[in-house]
Scaffold this motif. Structure first.
Motif, PDB file in Angstrom:
ATOM      1  N   LEU A   3       0.926  -0.846  -0.009  1.00 48.50           N
ATOM      2  CA  LEU A   3       0.042  -0.070   0.150  1.00 48.50           C
ATOM      3  C   LEU A   3       0.900   0.948   0.533  1.00 48.50           C
ATOM      4  CD1 LEU A   3      -2.258  -1.465   2.525  1.00 48.50           C
ATOM      5  CD2 LEU A   3      -3.184  -0.576  -0.164  1.00 48.50           C
ATOM      6  N   ASN A   4       2.045   1.160   0.615  1.00 48.31           N
ATOM      7  CA  ASN A   4       2.673   2.432   0.690  1.00 48.31           C
ATOM      8  C   ASN A   4       3.422   2.383  -0.608  1.00 48.31           C
ATOM      9  OD1 ASN A   4       4.330   4.776   2.203  1.00 48.31           O
ATOM     10  ND2 ASN A   4       6.004   2.909   1.819  1.00 48.31           N
ATOM     11  N   THR A   5       3.808   1.168  -1.201  1.00 45.03           N
ATOM     12  CA  THR A   5       4.838   1.399  -2.498  1.00 45.03           C
ATOM     13  C   THR A   5       4.021   2.359  -3.110  1.00 45.03           C
ATOM     14  OG1 THR A   5       6.178  -0.213  -1.812  1.00 45.03           O
ATOM     15  CG2 THR A   5       5.766   0.731  -4.194  1.00 45.03           C
ATOM     16  N   ALA A   6       2.639   2.026  -3.619  1.00 46.46           N
ATOM     17  CA  ALA A   6       1.910   1.617  -4.467  1.00 46.46           C
ATOM     18  C   ALA A   6       1.385   4.125  -4.197  1.00 46.46           C
ATOM     19  CB  ALA A   6       0.581   1.045  -4.364  1.00 46.46           C
ATOM     20  N   SER A   7       0.707   3.774  -2.909  1.00 47.23           N
ATOM     21  CA  SER A   7       0.389   5.497  -2.468  1.00 47.23           C
ATOM     22  C   SER A   7       1.376   6.312  -3.530  1.00 47.23           C
ATOM     23  CB  SER A   7       0.044   5.405  -1.389  1.00 47.23           C
ATOM     24  OG  SER A   7      -0.996   4.517  -0.907  1.00 47.23           O
ATOM     25  N   LEU A   8       2.620   5.737  -3.108  1.00 42.80           N
ATOM     26  CA  LEU A   8       3.684   6.636  -3.362  1.00 42.80           C
ATOM     27  C   LEU A   8       4.038   7.179  -4.315  1.00 42.80           C
ATOM     28  CD1 LEU A   8       6.992   6.368  -0.578  1.00 42.80           C
ATOM     29  CD2 LEU A   8       5.506   8.437  -1.062  1.00 42.80           C
TER      30      LEU A   8
END
Length: 303
Positions: free
Chosen positions: A96-101
């Protein structure tokens, strides 16, 4: 099994994290719902709304994972034995963090190609083609995030590398490897954050420079209303840039501290609060930058 009673500082940090998380969930949920309503009515979404919808949904989910990780870390002592929960939490966090960035970087690029006034042929070509590529870029982002998450988590499980251990427990396990065998996994964990960070930084600098120049031209023409609009846009973009850069720095710092075996609850509460503040703050900025979202929010609040 419950752990010992948290300290006053830990409780204060946890309460603050809950407030930031609820704010972020409310803000991102509002953006996603409004875009879904617009899509249902018109049967289409603009490239900007596509990115905003994905970004909001992923950030909403990330807030859920974030608060669950801190609850496990703060109130439960045997989280290391809850292997399935740990793997699920770590995997969700990374994905989720990678995709959000990446979504945030794509949004910055889209704003840049739509608003910035640059006459370079390469930029003009991107201005024409980028909006049409948005659906494929969103799909590619999800696939890329899933692949890097799978590889990283598999490596952590196989090598027992202490990269995300502090997210879910405070114990120093002698079987956890923090030697050179983990260096590759640490780089693999950090690497997915660097390309979107560089893309975001370049596009934001180009956009802010273009807006600043245009603001000066409008000021010289004595167009006060347009000047004020551009000045507000510059403030919003600058604020988001500061939040984005701070978040990436804290994410990398969190990984480094975990690898070094620094598992202090107070330190990680501070880092978690910064991460939550970034997502919540950007959601608020996006709402007030968009006349449509701002108007809908005012309608809801004044009913």
């Amino acid at each position: 099994m419950l752990r010992k009673m948290p300290t006053l500082f830990e409780l204060f940090g946890f309460v603050l994290l809950v407030i930031e998380t609820l704010t972020g969930m409310a803000g991102n949920g509002f953006i996603a719902i409004m875009n879904c309503i617009d899509w249902f009515r018109s049967r289409k979404l603009s490239p900007a709304d596509m990115i905003l919808s994905c970004l909001s949904l992923f950030r909403f989910s990330f807030h859920v994972v974030l608060i669950q990780a801190e609850i496990s870390n703060l109130f439960f002592v045997d989280a290391v034995q809850m292997l399935n929960l740990k793997i699920s939490s770590d995997s969700s966090w990374l994905f989720l963090n990678t995709a959000s960035l990446w979504f945030a970087a794509l949004l910055s690029v889209l704003y840049c190609v739509k608003i910035a006034n640059i006459s370079h042929p390469l930029f003009l070509q991107m201005k024409r083609r980028f909006p049409g590529l948005v659906p494929w870029l969103l799909l590619g982002t999800v696939v890329f995030s899933a692949i890097t998450t799978t590889v990283t988590i598999t490596g952590i499980i196989m090598t027992k590398c202490n990269i995300h251990e502090s997210h879910l427990n405070n114990n120093n396990d002698s079987t956890i490897d923090t030697t050179n065998s983990c260096e590759f996994l640490i780089l693999l964990d950090v690497f997915p954050n660097l390309p979107p960070f560089m893309i975001f930084l370049i596009s934001s600098i180009l956009l802010l420079t273009s807006l600043w120049r245009h603001k000066n031209l409008l000021r010289n023409s004595a167009r006060d209303v347009s000047t004020e609009v551009h000045l507000n846009a510059i403030k919003a973009l600058a604020s988001f840039s500061i939040l984005y850069v701070t978040n990436v720095f804290v994410e990398v710092l969190s990984i480094v501290l975990s690898w070094m075996g620094i598992n202090d609850n107070g330190v990680h509460l501070i880092l978690f609060n910064v991460i939550a503040a970034y997502s919540s703050g950007h959601a608020i900025i996006l709402i007030f930058m968009s006349p449509k979202l701002k108007q809908e929010l005012i309608k809801i609040l004044t009913r």
